[in-house]
Scaffold this motif. Sequence first.
Motif, PDB file in Angstrom:
ATOM      1  N   ALA C 152       0.784  -1.245   0.000  1.00  0.00           N
ATOM      2  CA  ALA C 152       0.000   0.000   0.000  1.00  0.00           C
ATOM      3  C   ALA C 152       0.811   1.289   0.000  1.00  0.00           C
ATOM      4  O   ALA C 152       0.373   2.314  -0.532  1.00  0.00           O
ATOM      5  CB  ALA C 152      -0.961   0.006   1.190  1.00  0.00           C
ATOM      6  N   ASN C 260      -4.966   1.327   5.495  1.00  0.00           N
ATOM      7  CA  ASN C 260      -5.515   0.899   4.208  1.00  0.00           C
ATOM      8  C   ASN C 260      -6.413  -0.319   4.373  1.00  0.00           C
ATOM      9  O   ASN C 260      -6.014  -1.312   4.975  1.00  0.00           O
ATOM     10  CB  ASN C 260      -4.340   0.557   3.274  1.00  0.00           C
ATOM     11  CG  ASN C 260      -4.790  -0.021   1.953  1.00  0.00           C
ATOM     12  OD1 ASN C 260      -5.572   0.598   1.229  1.00  0.00           O
ATOM     13  ND2 ASN C 260      -4.315  -1.218   1.639  1.00  0.00           N
ATOM     14  N   GLU C 295      -9.648   2.766   1.346  1.00  0.00           N
ATOM     15  CA  GLU C 295      -9.175   1.683   0.493  1.00  0.00           C
ATOM     16  C   GLU C 295      -8.299   2.271  -0.592  1.00  0.00           C
ATOM     17  O   GLU C 295      -8.784   2.840  -1.570  1.00  0.00           O
ATOM     18  CB  GLU C 295     -10.365   0.914  -0.084  1.00  0.00           C
ATOM     19  CG  GLU C 295     -11.140   0.233   1.032  1.00  0.00           C
ATOM     20  CD  GLU C 295     -12.257  -0.668   0.534  1.00  0.00           C
ATOM     21  OE1 GLU C 295     -12.606  -0.610  -0.650  1.00  0.00           O
ATOM     22  OE2 GLU C 295     -12.769  -1.441   1.360  1.00  0.00           O
ATOM     23  N   TYR C 296      -6.997   2.158  -0.405  1.00  0.00           N
ATOM     24  CA  TYR C 296      -6.048   2.742  -1.339  1.00  0.00           C
ATOM     25  C   TYR C 296      -5.418   1.681  -2.234  1.00  0.00           C
ATOM     26  O   TYR C 296      -5.094   1.934  -3.380  1.00  0.00           O
ATOM     27  CB  TYR C 296      -4.962   3.503  -0.566  1.00  0.00           C
ATOM     28  CG  TYR C 296      -5.470   4.773   0.039  1.00  0.00           C
ATOM     29  CD1 TYR C 296      -5.505   5.941  -0.707  1.00  0.00           C
ATOM     30  CD2 TYR C 296      -5.959   4.821   1.344  1.00  0.00           C
ATOM     31  CE1 TYR C 296      -5.985   7.127  -0.174  1.00  0.00           C
ATOM     32  CE2 TYR C 296      -6.448   5.995   1.891  1.00  0.00           C
ATOM     33  CZ  TYR C 296      -6.460   7.145   1.128  1.00  0.00           C
ATOM     34  OH  TYR C 296      -6.948   8.310   1.660  1.00  0.00           O
TER      35      TYR C 296
END
Lengths: 207, 207, 331, 331
Positions: C152, C260, C295-296
């Motif tokens: 992430a 994340n 939510e990356y």
Amino acid sequence: MAFTVDEAKLWLINLNKIYQQEKMYLSELDQAIGDGDHGINMARGFNELNKKLETAEYHTTADLFKDAGMVLLSKVGGASGPLYGTAFIKAGGALKDKEEVTKEELAAALFESLEGLKLRGKARLEDKTMLDVWIPAIEFLQNHPKVDWDEFKKLVKEKMEGTKKLEAKKGRASYLGIRSVGHIDPGAASSYLLFVELARVCEGVGL
Amino acid sequence: MAFTVDEAKLWLINLNKIYQQEKMYLSELDQAIGDGDHGINMARGFNELNKKLETAEYHTTADLFKDAGMVLLSKVGGASGPLYGTAFIKAGGALKDKEEVTKEELAAALFESLEGLKLRGKARLEDKTMLDVWIPAIEFLQNHPKVDWDEFKKLVKEKMEGTKKLEAKKGRASYLGIRSVGHIDPGAASSYLLFVELARVCEGVGL
Amino acid sequence: MKKLINDPESVVSEMVAGFVAAYPKKVKQVPGTNVVVRADAPVQGKVGIVSGGGSGHEPAHGGYVGKGMLDGAVAGEVFTSPTPDQVFEAIKAVDGGKGVLLVIKNYTGDVMNFEMAAELAEVEGIKVEKVIVNDDAAVENSTYTVGKRGIAGTVLVHKIAGALAETGATLEEVAAVANKVVANLSTMGMALSPSTIPAAGKPGFTIDENEMEIGTGIHGEPGIERSEIKTADEVADILLNKVVNQLHLEKNNEVAVMINGLGATPLMELYIVNNRVSSVLKEMDISVRETFIGEYMTSLEMAGCSITLLRLDQQLSELLDAQADTIAFKK
Amino acid sequence: MKKLINDPESVVSEMVAGFVAAYPKKVKQVPGTNVVVRADAPVQGKVGIVSGGGSGHEPAHGGYVGKGMLDGAVAGEVFTSPTPDQVFEAIKAVDGGKGVLLVIKNYTGDVMNFEMAAELAEVEGIKVEKVIVNDDAAVENSTYTVGKRGIAGTVLVHKIAGALAETGATLEEVAAVANKVVANLSTMGMALSPSTIPAAGKPGFTIDENEMEIGTGIHGEPGIERSEIKTADEVADILLNKVVNQLHLEKNNEVAVMINGLGATPLMELYIVNNRVSSVLKEMDISVRETFIGEYMTSLEMAGCSITLLRLDQQLSELLDAQADTIAFKK
Ligand SMILES: Nc1ncnc2c1ncn2[C@@H]1O[C@H](COP(=O)(O)OP(=O)(O)O)[C@@H](O)[C@H]1O
Ligand SMILES: Nc1ncnc2c1ncn2[C@@H]1O[C@H](COP(=O)(O)OP(=O)(O)O)[C@@H](O)[C@H]1O
Ligand SMILES: [Mg+2]
Ligand SMILES: [Mg+2]
Ligand SMILES: [Mg+2]
Ligand SMILES: [Mg+2]
């Protein structure tokens, strides 16, 4: 014999125990035709109320009911919070500063509760809500000078179970339309418990 | 007897059938220690290759291999795409414009493939990758003037199964560390299938 | 497998089409590819930045294409590195004359495919630099292995390299700052449930009702170790500890934090995790310049989360604060 | 039940704390409540806008607090309307002298609790208007029932009412535009899997591996009908059809589109749904001014999506385009 602030307190303390016990049952009823939180809401609200009752002192049933209504209003949430909150606040208002309450006065106070419920929720008989227990319960209390509490318990049980066959017109269950048929309304179930416990307390003091 | 462009084509066409059949098996191996796409990748790449082979005409094995490498490179993806792509492109490069290929020439071409794999992937023997099949396979072909293809098939099977006991040092399986032990490496399995099918084709022409 | 899809074979192309149809003012598709580039690409006089990888990590990477971040994103098949030809198309589409930086997550497949694309680009005379992101603290680094994965934290590499590229910096400068981010970046993830590649039809691993995986990546793969399920605070402590140690963070360091979600974990739970993270960092006298929660970089419908810390200095802070106008990341 | 939580009883307060800790420059908490308001609240000379509802819909509603959208958000227990006292605290905290608009999703509980709060506020001399959002096309409207639910389209009410409030418009004007949005708004949802209230510990309904629910709301409740699982295109057609009919959309109408994920559905799948939606609208000669794809109004970890259309006119278009700077919605 009379209904004093001690009886009122006993009623609410016992109700808390009952709602803690029936938390999952009421939530399961609500999962079937609602969002599954009714038992959680009632258990949370009455638990807070119980905490309050453990410390606060009341001289009149009116004060006790009004306070109970405020706690329920601010702790139950959902649809049932404003309804049960309103019911107790209205009953408290009707009782003014009486120290002892006769059967007639109690019936009259609960009639005010019912009026409050109707005004707040705009539901009618057979909309598959708690009113389907409240309306016949209050009618019974008002129409019987001497209440046979066993009869009363039988009646509210019947009415609660009677919600099973109804199609919901109010509350979340109404979104299910015809699929709401075949399930007991959770609010009717919690109101049934409330009246059964009231009957037990009244029996105890021979009201 | 010799390995012609027809044999080369047969090898790849049969390989496609095999990878379609083994798609789930290879993906399951990859689910255990990787990301579960190896069979999907191989099946996608060889399916595209097959489509190409159905229409294109080749005069030399070199051209066929180079084109096959390009298709695999652009359709397989993941780690195996550049590796299998490189392998075929390098083999094609080594074969130049020969129309028929002797066993020595084929071995030499596949040795070039192996060099390409090593350069691209930087893996070594016992890193639990397809190299654990490729290295002994090419060694065997180069060291045996006359290949016993049954021996060869036995060898690659053994080596493929031998990856089970290894701890992965390269590729996704390496992230599992010691937990990668006990599973066959998916790339070793697909390379095993590739060599077994090569053996069958070579047996057929008596190479 | 329950998915809103039509055909497992066409999820990526339909996804790219639906994405581009949604944001025509921001992005365009390179015809015939699964490459998405800025609507105004190539931007002349600006270093182009290309990233990508397998699909299934949405909003990565297409969601980060736009002013201040990426110029192009390449979508491979689900959890499968894109092929060199696709990456090469992206490079060509974004090169505005100052060269192109490839931001590559450290997976064998990604590295090989992007490397081959870079070789193709160089043959065509396009200057290319590569930065390999390896922020995953779960994996031990060793000269004998492929090293740590990229997960992430990669989004922060896009953000900061993208911000510097907007200023007209050279390819070398942009690559240098990207590498600086990587050197100060660490992430650790965990999963409560696996994800399912559409074409595979069943989850990548199974996990008991009372278990969790620590150190999972973003490809539906099992993690580094399995343990009994723990509370949010305990999970936050495990992940944060690892990341803080990895970065050798000290009192008065300043960081950016990213919590994340991997796909199926509600934002509510990520906020609860941050409740712990922010209070632990406060106790450690580590100051948080900015927190990103959401939510990356996902792993399809995996439930779980990762915690990323980026140690900041003056330069990184300014670039982090700079404007960004992409679909999934706006400042 | 697998969740990243500490204690089912405290999820909401920990969530609010973690949320506020993440964004101290944007929001602040009203002490002792689960109310979140703009960091600069109350904004003098601006109508305040308050929304809220049960928790479990994150980023709604806290994520929409900020310039150009909400002034305050009230978080009830999970899927449980907030209580009047909490809503009242929010009203007091955001009133900048021009009155406060309450944006209420049409649920009996929400309506009653917000109404009681409005009564309390009026006693204190704060002018309050209410708008009831009922965009759910799944539910039939009838004078004898409570009518349609409020679901994802609510976010567009926040956006447009918020934009008008920023211009200094009066409470009546802001309420009027909010009602105009409601009149032109329709949403329809579906679910592939249920969600679990933390305190309940098990899902609100069960659903077979090959089934889906059409017409689900956002409270983990069952839908209007159950059917065999269908492809993304078929699902998109069913939802879109209902919404288009509900709004009586015609050729050359202009709309905004929202494809909302309910929690566990990957963005990839939402893009695939939009691929269908955008092409069907094109065929119908309905033009799309803007498309929003993502998780705007969730139902914990429910898998599924909803499709919202908002018919636009000149005024609504301008307000939709206006600047917004919140945590979950930026323009
Ligand atoms: N309009 C109404 N009038 C009376 N009772 C109602 C009304 N709407 C809902 N109820 C009662 O409230 C119950 C649901 O309460 P609860 O689950 O706590 O709230 P919510 O529906 O907001 O989740 C229903 O079972 C019903 O008996
Ligand atoms: N560096 C490497 N050298 C040689 N083979 C490798 C290397 N890395 C991975 N492989 C092979 O690739 C296989 C995995 O391929 P695949 O699953 O298609 O790609 P990915 O790992 O990117 O998902 C492994 O099983 C292994 O045999
Ligand atoms: Mg309920
Ligand atoms: Mg793989
Ligand atoms: Mg892969
Ligand atoms: Mg509720």
